[in-house]
Design a protein around this motif. Sequence first.
Motif, PDB file in Angstrom:
ATOM      1  N   ARG A 127       0.832  -1.200   0.000  1.00 33.31           N
ATOM      2  CA  ARG A 127       0.000   0.000   0.000  1.00 33.31           C
ATOM      3  C   ARG A 127       0.864   1.247   0.000  1.00 33.31           C
ATOM      4  O   ARG A 127       1.849   1.336   0.730  1.00 33.31           O
ATOM      5  N   TYR A 128       0.483   2.219  -0.849  1.00 33.25           N
ATOM      6  CA  TYR A 128       1.115   3.542  -0.849  1.00 33.25           C
ATOM      7  C   TYR A 128      -0.010   4.568  -0.929  1.00 33.25           C
ATOM      8  O   TYR A 128      -0.622   4.745  -1.986  1.00 33.25           O
ATOM      9  N   PHE A 129      -0.326   5.176   0.198  1.00 29.88           N
ATOM     10  CA  PHE A 129      -1.473   6.073   0.313  1.00 29.88           C
ATOM     11  C   PHE A 129      -2.731   5.363  -0.193  1.00 29.88           C
ATOM     12  O   PHE A 129      -3.122   4.353   0.357  1.00 29.88           O
ATOM     13  N   ASP A 130      -3.371   5.864  -1.260  1.00 32.95           N
ATOM     14  CA  ASP A 130      -4.608   5.242  -1.750  1.00 32.95           C
ATOM     15  C   ASP A 130      -4.339   4.109  -2.735  1.00 32.95           C
ATOM     16  O   ASP A 130      -5.281   3.455  -3.193  1.00 32.95           O
ATOM     17  N   HIS A 131      -3.094   3.876  -3.085  1.00 25.98           N
ATOM     18  CA  HIS A 131      -2.744   2.799  -4.016  1.00 25.98           C
ATOM     19  C   HIS A 131      -2.487   1.522  -3.216  1.00 25.98           C
ATOM     20  O   HIS A 131      -1.752   1.548  -2.229  1.00 25.98           O
ATOM     21  N   GLU A 132      -3.081   0.418  -3.631  1.00 29.79           N
ATOM     22  CA  GLU A 132      -2.836  -0.841  -2.949  1.00 29.79           C
ATOM     23  C   GLU A 132      -2.902  -1.994  -3.947  1.00 29.79           C
ATOM     24  O   GLU A 132      -3.542  -1.897  -4.992  1.00 29.79           O
ATOM     25  N   ALA A 133      -2.199  -3.073  -3.584  1.00 29.30           N
ATOM     26  CA  ALA A 133      -2.191  -4.244  -4.456  1.00 29.30           C
ATOM     27  C   ALA A 133      -1.939  -5.489  -3.624  1.00 29.30           C
ATOM     28  O   ALA A 133      -1.258  -5.441  -2.597  1.00 29.30           O
ATOM     29  N   PHE A 134      -2.487  -6.597  -4.094  1.00 29.30           N
ATOM     30  CA  PHE A 134      -2.222  -7.913  -3.506  1.00 29.30           C
ATOM     31  C   PHE A 134      -1.463  -8.702  -4.568  1.00 29.30           C
ATOM     32  O   PHE A 134      -1.963  -8.920  -5.674  1.00 29.30           O
ATOM     33  N   THR A 135      -0.232  -9.101  -4.262  1.00 25.84           N
ATOM     34  CA  THR A 135       0.614  -9.736  -5.269  1.00 25.84           C
ATOM     35  C   THR A 135       1.042 -11.133  -4.826  1.00 25.84           C
ATOM     36  O   THR A 135       1.196 -11.404  -3.644  1.00 25.84           O
ATOM     37  N   THR A 136       1.223 -11.989  -5.809  1.00 26.57           N
ATOM     38  CA  THR A 136       1.637 -13.367  -5.536  1.00 26.57           C
ATOM     39  C   THR A 136       2.995 -13.685  -6.151  1.00 26.57           C
ATOM     40  O   THR A 136       3.429 -14.830  -6.133  1.00 26.57           O
ATOM     41  N   SER A 137       3.661 -12.668  -6.690  1.00 25.71           N
ATOM     42  CA  SER A 137       4.988 -12.886  -7.285  1.00 25.71           C
ATOM     43  C   SER A 137       5.773 -11.587  -7.249  1.00 25.71           C
ATOM     44  O   SER A 137       5.203 -10.494  -7.097  1.00 25.71           O
ATOM     45  N   PHE A 138       7.090 -11.708  -7.399  1.00 30.39           N
ATOM     46  CA  PHE A 138       7.930 -10.517  -7.459  1.00 30.39           C
ATOM     47  C   PHE A 138       7.507  -9.634  -8.632  1.00 30.39           C
ATOM     48  O   PHE A 138       7.459  -8.410  -8.517  1.00 30.39           O
ATOM     49  N   GLU A 139       7.218 -10.255  -9.770  1.00 29.40           N
ATOM     50  CA  GLU A 139       6.889  -9.501 -10.978  1.00 29.40           C
ATOM     51  C   GLU A 139       5.649  -8.640 -10.763  1.00 29.40           C
ATOM     52  O   GLU A 139       5.611  -7.476 -11.192  1.00 29.40           O
ATOM     53  N   GLN A 140       4.624  -9.192 -10.115  1.00 26.97           N
ATOM     54  CA  GLN A 140       3.415  -8.412  -9.858  1.00 26.97           C
ATOM     55  C   GLN A 140       3.709  -7.242  -8.918  1.00 26.97           C
ATOM     56  O   GLN A 140       3.201  -6.133  -9.118  1.00 26.97           O
ATOM     57  N   ALA A 141       4.525  -7.494  -7.908  1.00 27.12           N
ATOM     58  CA  ALA A 141       4.884  -6.426  -6.973  1.00 27.12           C
ATOM     59  C   ALA A 141       5.644  -5.315  -7.683  1.00 27.12           C
ATOM     60  O   ALA A 141       5.360  -4.126  -7.494  1.00 27.12           O
ATOM     61  N   PHE A 142       6.607  -5.701  -8.527  1.00 24.86           N
ATOM     62  CA  PHE A 142       7.403  -4.702  -9.238  1.00 24.86           C
ATOM     63  C   PHE A 142       6.541  -3.918 -10.225  1.00 24.86           C
ATOM     64  O   PHE A 142       6.666  -2.693 -10.349  1.00 24.86           O
ATOM     65  N   ASP A 143       5.639  -4.605 -10.956  1.00 24.47           N
ATOM     66  CA  ASP A 143       4.771  -3.920 -11.918  1.00 24.47           C
ATOM     67  C   ASP A 143       3.906  -2.870 -11.211  1.00 24.47           C
ATOM     68  O   ASP A 143       3.735  -1.750 -11.721  1.00 24.47           O
ATOM     69  N   PHE A 144       3.384  -3.234 -10.040  1.00 20.94           N
ATOM     70  CA  PHE A 144       2.552  -2.288  -9.288  1.00 20.94           C
ATOM     71  C   PHE A 144       3.357  -1.068  -8.858  1.00 20.94           C
ATOM     72  O   PHE A 144       2.923   0.079  -9.043  1.00 20.94           O
ATOM     73  N   LEU A 145       4.539  -1.289  -8.298  1.00 25.11           N
ATOM     74  CA  LEU A 145       5.333  -0.167  -7.798  1.00 25.11           C
ATOM     75  C   LEU A 145       5.896   0.683  -8.929  1.00 25.11           C
ATOM     76  O   LEU A 145       6.003   1.907  -8.795  1.00 25.11           O
ATOM     77  N   TYR A 146       6.253   0.079 -10.052  1.00 23.31           N
ATOM     78  CA  TYR A 146       6.730   0.853 -11.201  1.00 23.31           C
ATOM     79  C   TYR A 146       5.612   1.726 -11.784  1.00 23.31           C
ATOM     80  O   TYR A 146       5.884   2.740 -12.438  1.00 23.31           O
ATOM     81  N   SER A 147       4.344   1.337 -11.541  1.00 25.65           N
ATOM     82  CA  SER A 147       3.228   2.125 -12.074  1.00 25.65           C
ATOM     83  C   SER A 147       3.008   3.411 -11.291  1.00 25.65           C
ATOM     84  O   SER A 147       2.251   4.276 -11.713  1.00 25.65           O
ATOM     85  N   ILE A 148       3.671   3.533 -10.128  1.00 21.94           N
ATOM     86  CA  ILE A 148       3.552   4.743  -9.307  1.00 21.94           C
ATOM     87  C   ILE A 148       4.855   5.527  -9.451  1.00 21.94           C
ATOM     88  O   ILE A 148       5.870   5.186  -8.833  1.00 21.94           O
ATOM     89  N   ASP A 149       4.839   6.568 -10.236  1.00 21.65           N
ATOM     90  CA  ASP A 149       6.066   7.321 -10.543  1.00 21.65           C
ATOM     91  C   ASP A 149       6.746   7.854  -9.284  1.00 21.65           C
ATOM     92  O   ASP A 149       7.979   7.886  -9.188  1.00 21.65           O
ATOM     93  N   GLU A 150       5.955   8.266  -8.302  1.00 20.96           N
ATOM     94  CA  GLU A 150       6.511   8.900  -7.106  1.00 20.96           C
ATOM     95  C   GLU A 150       7.392   7.951  -6.297  1.00 20.96           C
ATOM     96  O   GLU A 150       8.299   8.388  -5.595  1.00 20.96           O
ATOM     97  N   VAL A 151       7.130   6.653  -6.406  1.00 22.22           N
ATOM     98  CA  VAL A 151       7.923   5.679  -5.649  1.00 22.22           C
ATOM     99  C   VAL A 151       9.368   5.664  -6.123  1.00 22.22           C
ATOM    100  O   VAL A 151      10.296   5.455  -5.337  1.00 22.22           O
ATOM    101  N   GLY A 152       9.584   5.896  -7.413  1.00 24.21           N
ATOM    102  CA  GLY A 152      10.955   5.904  -7.939  1.00 24.21           C
ATOM    103  C   GLY A 152      11.603   4.536  -7.916  1.00 24.21           C
ATOM    104  O   GLY A 152      12.739   4.369  -7.460  1.00 24.21           O
TER     105      GLY A 152
END
Length: 201
Positions: A19-44
Motif C-alpha cells: 500500500r502507498y497512500f490510496d494505491h494498494e495491491a495484492f501480489t503473488t509474485s515478485f513480478e506483480q509487486a514490481f509492476d505495481f510499484l513501477y506504475s507509481i512514478d513517485e515511488v521511484g
Amino acid sequence: MQASVCCHKFLIPMNLYIRYFDHEAFTTSFEQAFDFLYSIDEVGMNPRIEQDIRDYMNSSVLFPKRYKVRARAYFIMIKTTAGSMEEFKRNKTVKESGNAQEDEHVSVSKQHNDEVMAQLNEEKYGWYEGSIFFKRVVVNPHNGKCVYFDTEFVARCKAVSPADCYERLVNHLRGRVDERSQFPSVKGQNFRYTYLGEKLS
C-alpha cells in the motif's frame, strides 16, 4: 566472539500486500509487486528497491516493512498467507475488531510496540554494530546434559535497517551454536545496535 555476517535463512515465500497512500495491491509474485510499484512514478522504483523487496520476501522476517519514499511518505509491505485481497482484508478486519475489545493497558502497550517496530524497520542502509545477549546451550561431554550460558555476541554487518541487522546476527548464530539456544526478541533490551554509517572509516 565477533564476526562479519552476510547471510540469510530462507522460508517458503508468502504473498505480499503493498500500500502507498490510496494505491494498494495484492501480489503473488515478485513480478506483480514490481509492476505495481513501477506504475507509481513517485515511488521511484529501481533495481536496488527490487533487490530489497526480494531480500525481504526471502527472509525470515514476518512483521510488516516500511520503505521510505520521501520525508513522511512510505509504502508498506505485509507478508500474508491469504490467497486473495478479499481474504486478506477480511482477516485484517477481524483482527482489528478483536483489537477494539482490548483494555486501555493492552492498547497502550500495542502502540508502544508499534512505535518500537517502526523504528527498527526504518530504512537506513549501511554498517551496523549489533549486540545480542542470549542463552547459549552447551552440552556437558561427561553426562550429556545441557547447560545454558548467558552469552553476548557482537558483530558488525551491512544491513538496510536495525531489524535487518538483528536478523543477520541471529541467522549467523543459528548455524554455529546448539539449536536449543534461546535468542531474545528484536524489541527487547537484549538486542542493541549502533548505526556506523554507509562506510566504515
